[in-house]
Design an enzyme around this catalytic site. Structure first.
Site, PDB file in Angstrom:
ATOM      1  N   GLY A 139       0.792  -1.233   0.000  1.00 53.70           N
ATOM      2  CA  GLY A 139       0.000   0.000   0.000  1.00 53.70           C
ATOM      3  C   GLY A 139       0.817   1.270   0.000  1.00 53.70           C
ATOM      4  NE  ARG A 187      -1.092   2.384  -5.242  1.00 56.92           N
ATOM      5  CZ  ARG A 187      -2.302   2.383  -5.768  1.00 56.92           C
ATOM      6  NH1 ARG A 187      -2.554   3.095  -6.818  1.00 56.92           N
ATOM      7  NH2 ARG A 187      -3.263   1.677  -5.216  1.00 56.92           N
ATOM      8  CB  CYS A 222     -20.635   6.246 -24.893  1.00 54.66           C
ATOM      9  SG  CYS A 222     -20.233   6.223 -26.628  1.00 54.66           S
ATOM     10  CE1 TYR A 231     -10.455   2.080  -6.551  1.00 54.04           C
ATOM     11  CE2 TYR A 231      -8.534   2.372  -7.938  1.00 54.04           C
ATOM     12  CZ  TYR A 231      -9.417   1.547  -7.282  1.00 54.04           C
ATOM     13  OH  TYR A 231      -9.245   0.186  -7.351  1.00 54.04           O
TER      14      TYR A 231
HETATM   15  C1  PLP Z   1      -3.426  -4.950  -3.078  1.00 56.98           C
HETATM   16  C2  PLP Z   1      -2.621  -5.613  -2.042  1.00 56.98           C
HETATM   17  C3  PLP Z   1      -1.291  -5.289  -1.894  1.00 56.98           C
HETATM   18  C4  PLP Z   1      -0.586  -4.252  -2.732  1.00 56.98           C
HETATM   19  O1  PLP Z   1      -1.104  -2.980  -2.615  1.00 56.98           O
HETATM   20  P1  PLP Z   1      -0.296  -1.778  -3.327  1.00 56.98           P
HETATM   21  O2  PLP Z   1      -1.096  -0.576  -3.024  1.00 56.98           O
HETATM   22  O3  PLP Z   1      -0.285  -2.080  -4.779  1.00 56.98           O
HETATM   23  O4  PLP Z   1       1.057  -1.758  -2.741  1.00 56.98           O
HETATM   24  C5  PLP Z   1      -0.570  -5.963  -0.926  1.00 56.98           C
HETATM   25  N1  PLP Z   1      -1.149  -6.904  -0.157  1.00 56.98           N
HETATM   26  C6  PLP Z   1      -2.436  -7.240  -0.272  1.00 56.98           C
HETATM   27  C7  PLP Z   1      -3.004  -8.284   0.589  1.00 56.98           C
HETATM   28  C8  PLP Z   1      -3.226  -6.611  -1.216  1.00 56.98           C
HETATM   29  O5  PLP Z   1      -4.510  -6.931  -1.318  1.00 56.98           O
END
Ligand code: PLP
Length: 468
Positions: free
Chosen positions: A279, A324, A396, A369
């Site tokens: 994340g 990400r 569209c 988002y």
């Molecule tokens: C989506 C997810 C991630 C990665 O999230 P990012 O924002 O792409 O770093 C890591 N662990 C779990 C369990 C996820 O669902």
């Protein structure tokens, strides 16, 4: 640090029609380093290049729209995460979150750079297997893994299966017994943290679908230990995506380490691992300034040290799962401008709607988002005065916006190529065929050579599915 402070305030140029963070660039041709993959540059003629290949050549060979991945950049981000985290957590592991973008080539890069892989469906598992990814370095997430998916995971020798509910615990226990195997598992918890991100990508508050409450997770963990069929490695927490502040991670870590300690104390058993999820936020606009892997790893180390010290326990092996933060900045989407339309906003202000040959089918994040992106004119330089632009697709829907607000040169015109950076994560992987638009190819560039790693779809591909 905020970048581009030198630019004038948005009101002066947009009359308040742009968001508060938007700054007039000093030079609209500038490439802001944190937005772009590391080998992206402009050549002497001002044409955008990546891995030594210019975008005019890429468009001629592969067409537009196209996702363009800088392979060297992707690999270096994998190495940076692995290096920074192994320096702080020698027994830990970094898992690349494949859902952000996965194909066989990427799975091989991940394997070669010594990073593990996190998958969350049978399809992602099949991709990893097809790439020859070692099963023991896979972690299987997801909140509704079917019996067939769990069976496929056992067949592939997946190292860790992250269980999301009591039903999954029972489902996997049954399968493991049948097969006489002892798979490694973790229990996903929601730690009750409100991460400051979009509701749909926040995953640790109570009222959402992922994980078990801390109390239920402790119970499930004890149940797994007592049944002694599955090998419980530890608890797992992932609080959401595109998170910048460390406070959320700190509170989450404190709570999940508390539950980890409780399980160990009450059962007398040691949980060898602890998953802290991913994340980590990245830069999407000129104003975002994310932490480096080193800063993230050092920060998490301090938090984990502090909490384990307080509770008087050994530090478990820490796993993290950046998606990400690895794939996002590696890629830009290359589009060709089709039409340009000026909309009068009043008081002498205009906004230019720049329509491209793609849209919400190749990047749903802005529509879904409210994500923010930046954009640059890629096929040439311009000395025209900047205008407030909005990059829209060909679908569209009025919400078919790719870049809501960014300055573009005032002479932008049909036939120009533009590049939207930061589209390596959750763009191709969330792409659709809305309006029967074929999904674009993914092109990897390295050392002066471009190659297709995911073929673009054709209308024939779409018609082949239509058996009616
Ligand atoms: C989506 C997810 C991630 C990665 O999230 P990012 O924002 O792409 O770093 C890591 N662990 C779990 C369990 C996820 O669902």
């Amino acid at each position: 640090m905020r970048v581009h402070e030198a630019g004038a305030l948005h009101e002066e140029y947009t009359g308040g029609h742009g968001p508060a963070w938007l700054r007039m660039p000093v030079d609209v041709n500038d490439l802001i380093p944190q937005l772009w993959a590391r080998t992206v540059n402009r050549d002497d003629a001002g044409v955008l290049t990546v891995g030594g290949v210019d975008v005019n050549k890429l468009a001629a060979e592969f067409g537009t729209a196209a996702y363009v991945v800088d392979e060297a950049d992707f690999r270096s981000r994998l190495r940076d995460f692995r290096g920074s985290f192994s320096a702080n957590f020698p027994d830990g592991a970094v898992y690349y979150a494949g859902k952000s973008f996965l194909c066989k080539a990427v799975a091989r890069w991940v394997a070669e750079e010594g990073v593990n892989l996190d998958i969350c469906t049978g399809g992602e598992l099949a991709t990893a297997v097809a790439a020859g990814f070692p099963g023991e370095r896979l972690a299987f997430h997801g909140n509704n893994k079917s019996e067939a998916e769990l069976a496929a995971a056992l067949d592939a020798g997946v190292g860790t299966i992250v269980l999301d509910s009591r039903i999954e615990v029972e489902r996997l226990t049954r399968l493991a017994k049948q097969r006489g195997v002892r798979p490694g598992v973790m229990v996903r918890t929601k730690v009750g943290v409100e991460a400051h991100t979009h509701e749909y990508i926040a995953t640790a508050h109570e009222d959402q679908k992922f994980g078990l409450s801390l109390e239920a997770a402790v119970k499930a963990a004890k149940h797994i230990l007592a049944a002694d069929v599955l090998h419980l490695k530890g608890l797992h927490s992932h609080i959401g995506s595109q998170i910048f502040e460390t406070t959320a991670f700190e509170v989450a870590a404190r709570r999940v380490i508390g539950a980890h300690e409780q399980i160990q104390r009450e059962t007398g058993k040691t949980l060898p691992e602890l998953g802290l999820g991913g994340g980590f936020g990245i830069a999407y606009t000129t104003q975002d300034d994310p932490q480096s892997p080193r800063q993230l790893a050092d920060g998490l180390r301090k938090i984990v040290d502090h909490e384990c010290d307080n509770l008087g326990i050994d530090i478990p092996s820490i796993t993290v799962e950046p998606g990400r933060a690895i794939s996002g900045p590696t890629t830009f989407t290359l589009y060709e401008v089709g039409t340009v339309k000026s909309v009068d906003l009043g008081a002498g202000r205009v906004r230019s709607y720049v329509s491209v040959d793609g849209g919400m089918s190749d990047n749903i994040r802005t529509a879904m988002y409210g994500a923010t992106y930046s954009v640059t004119l890629a096929s040439r330089l311009s000395d025209a005065p900047p205008i407030l632009g909005r990059v829209v697709g060909k679908h569209c829907e009025a919400g078919d916006i790719i870049v809501r607000d960014e300055f573009l040169p005032g002479d932008i015109k049909p036939g120009d190529l533009i590049a939207v950076p930061g589209t390596g994560a959750y763009c191709r992987s969330m792409a659709s065929n809305y309006n029967h638009v074929p999904r674009p190819p993914v092109v990897a560039v390295a050392d002066g050579t471009a190659r297709l790693i995911v073929r673009g779809e054709s209308v024939d591909d779409l018609l082949n599915l239509d058996v009616g």
